[in-house]
Write an enzyme that holds these catalytic residues in place. Structure first.
Site, short mmCIF file in Angstrom:
data_model
loop_
_atom_site.label_atom_id
_atom_site.label_comp_id
_atom_site.label_asym_id
_atom_site.label_seq_id
_atom_site.Cartn_x
_atom_site.Cartn_y
_atom_site.Cartn_z
N HIS A 58 -1.15 18.47 -25.15
CA HIS A 58 -1.22 17.03 -25.03
C HIS A 58 -2.44 16.29 -25.46
CE1 HIS A 58 2.30 18.18 -22.69
NE2 HIS A 58 2.40 16.74 -22.26
N ASN B 86 -0.97 20.22 -19.39
CA ASN B 86 -1.15 19.10 -20.53
C ASN B 86 -1.48 20.18 -21.92
OD1 ASN B 86 -1.07 16.56 -19.40
ND2 ASN B 86 -2.96 16.97 -18.40
N HIS C 259 -1.42 13.17 -27.73
CA HIS C 259 -1.93 11.72 -27.43
C HIS C 259 -2.47 11.33 -28.59
CE1 HIS C 259 -1.26 12.58 -22.88
NE2 HIS C 259 -0.35 12.18 -23.52
N LYS D 154 3.09 11.95 -10.60
CA LYS D 154 1.89 11.07 -11.29
C LYS D 154 2.64 9.69 -11.69
CE LYS D 154 -0.90 14.28 -13.63
NZ LYS D 154 -1.24 14.96 -15.05
N GLU E 298 8.99 20.08 -23.77
CA GLU E 298 8.19 20.43 -22.54
C GLU E 298 8.80 21.42 -21.68
OE1 GLU E 298 5.74 18.54 -21.52
OE2 GLU E 298 6.18 16.61 -22.60
N HIS F 110 7.40 11.20 -27.67
CA HIS F 110 6.19 12.00 -26.90
C HIS F 110 6.53 13.47 -27.06
CE1 HIS F 110 3.18 13.08 -23.87
NE2 HIS F 110 3.82 13.63 -23.43
N LYS G 87 6.74 23.84 -12.28
CA LYS G 87 6.11 22.20 -12.14
C LYS G 87 5.75 22.37 -10.72
CE LYS G 87 4.93 17.92 -13.13
NZ LYS G 87 5.12 16.56 -13.94
N ARG H 102 -3.79 21.92 -12.80
CA ARG H 102 -2.60 21.04 -13.09
C ARG H 102 -2.97 20.67 -14.56
NH1 ARG H 102 0.68 16.26 -10.00
NH2 ARG H 102 1.84 15.60 -11.88
N ARG I 264 0.67 -1.13 -0.15
CA ARG I 264 0.19 0.11 0.06
C ARG I 264 0.84 1.37 0.02
NH1 ARG I 264 -2.98 -3.11 3.52
NH2 ARG I 264 -4.61 -4.18 2.33
N GLU J 222 -4.82 17.29 -9.87
CA GLU J 222 -5.32 17.71 -11.26
C GLU J 222 -6.92 17.86 -11.14
OE1 GLU J 222 -3.29 16.44 -14.70
OE2 GLU J 222 -5.25 16.40 -15.89
#
Ligand code: NAD
Ligand code: GLY
Length: 362
Positions: free
Chosen positions: A249, A246, A253, A144, A186, A266, A228, A242, A122, A238
């Site tokens: 993105h 993206n 994607h 993330k 980025e 990417h 960031k 946040r 956990r 997010e």
């Protein structure tokens, strides 16, 4: 003369940790002793990075019980199977809750290892040692973690903040040019969404950054991490702000999926996506067309792609429906209200989106 190590702090309220950026961190015994707790460690890396950097890291980590788990290289291995291999290794080596995992590699290793750390018993602690520019400016920071599913990228994951991040800029010396440029996409993103002065600075310094000037690279990484850290501190999960990280993105994607995750790195897809997001912002009257042109010019200097693949507007729109920002069936976009400031837009004329996609993708 190497640039001095810079430290930036992330503080989300319940997690506070340092991001150290500088040359030689992987061999810095003192930093490792102070920031990597635990008498038992599992180092997760891959078949490309481990032969380059594992030995020096082992030496800096000192006398402890240290196991290793070396994954195959590549985005195609960012899978539950790889996360499972890390978990198997933790069990096999009889690691307990006080063990620490160390992720040595790019964003793929960091995301998989972080996810395994989030799941094992956990949640155990982990330290990020990012070795690509993209991982140093983005993926190693903010917690993330996750893996891909055949149905989509990053569909399985968890928020789990690292205990510390060690971005050793020496590791960038072995990074292929194409990967360095993908990471720069980025950095350019942070200029677009948060810091127009960073964008100006990149326009003036990009050629020397591409030539790997150590001081400039360190400055670019540090400013990116500062931004960031500020965003993540305000909205770790997010729920709102946040999402601006993206920028580009949603398009990226979809482009990656439409081209089988093989044609573009990417960051390259993000470069294309940012141009589309900027153009969409201009079409909606939010920014001047000159901003779109400036972005295109900067991406060209970075030798990032600026020509869209001819994949068809309908296909792109269909793929964008899988975006994690879709709300009640509407695709929400991160758009620019000016250079250096982004907002999330969920309401726009459908015809404007259709026109954008038709003009770029046929
Ligand atoms: P990557 O991890 O695949 O690394 C790129 C390539 O460079 C790999 O072949 C790797 O083995 C190699 N490499 C790494 N370090 C090297 C070095 N120092 N010298 C030589 N080769 C080296 O890709 P990436 O661009 O680092 O990361 C992309 C991944 O990050 C994607 O899966 C993306 O979804 C994820 N990501 C996550 C976040 C987040 O917030 N968690 C943010 C952005 C991207
Ligand atoms: N890379 C996007 C984020 O961390 O939120």
């Amino acid at each position: 003369m190497p640039a001095p190590v810079q430290t930036i702090h992330v503080d989300t309220g319940h997690a506070r940790y340092p991001i150290a950026i500088g040359a030689g961190l992987l061999t810095d015994r003192r930093w490792m002793t102070e920031n990597v707790p635990g008498s038992a460690l599992l180092i997760v890396s891959n078949t490309t990075v481990a032969p380059l950097y594992l030995e020096r890291l082992l030496e800096a980590l000192g006398e402890r019980r240290i196991a290793r788990c070396i994954l195959p290289d590549g985005e195609s291995h960012k899978t539950l199977q790889s996360a499972s291999a890390v978990l198997d290794s933790l069990v096999h080596h009889k690691m307990h809750r006080d063990a620490t995992l160390v992720a040595l590699g790019g964003g793929v290793v960091g995301d998989v290892a972080g996810f395994a750390a989030a799941c094992y018993q956990r949640g155990i602690g982990y330290v990020q040692a990012p070795t690509t520019l993209l991982a140093q400016v983005d993926s190693s920071v903010g917690g993330k973690t996750g893996v891909n599913h055949p149905g989509g990228k990053n569909l399985i994951g968890a928020f789990h903040q690292p205990l510390a991040v060690a971005a050793d800029t020496d590791t960038l010396s072995s990074l292929p040019d194409r990967e360095l440029r993908a990471g720069l996409a980025e950095v350019i993103k942070y200029g677009c969404i948060w810091d127009a002065a960073l964008f100006d600075w990149l326009e003036r310094n990009l050629a020397n950054i591409l030539a790997r000037d150590p001081a400039l690279l360190t400055q670019a990484i540090a400013r990116s991490c500062e931004i960031k850290a500020q965003v993540v501190a305000q909205d770790e999960r997010e729920l709102n702000l946040r999402a601006i990280l993206n920028f580009g993105h949603t398009f990226a994607h979809a482009i990656e999926a439409a081209t089988g995750y093989s044609r573009y790195l990417h960051g390259e897809a993000v470069a294309l996506g940012m141009q589309l997001a900027a153009d969409f912002s201009a079409r909606l009257g939010m920014i001047d067309k000159a901003v779109v042109q400036r972005l295109r010019e900067l991406l060209k200097i970075a030798a990032l792609p600026t020509e869209m693949p001819k994949i068809g507007a309908a296909r792109l729109q269909e793929l964008m429906q899988m975006d994690k920002k879709v709300l009640a069936g509407t695709i929400r976009f991160v758009l620019l209200e000016r250079l250096g400031k982004a907002q999330i837009v969920g309401s726009y004329p459908e015809a404007a989106l259709a026109g954008l996609l038709k003009d770029h993708f046929g």
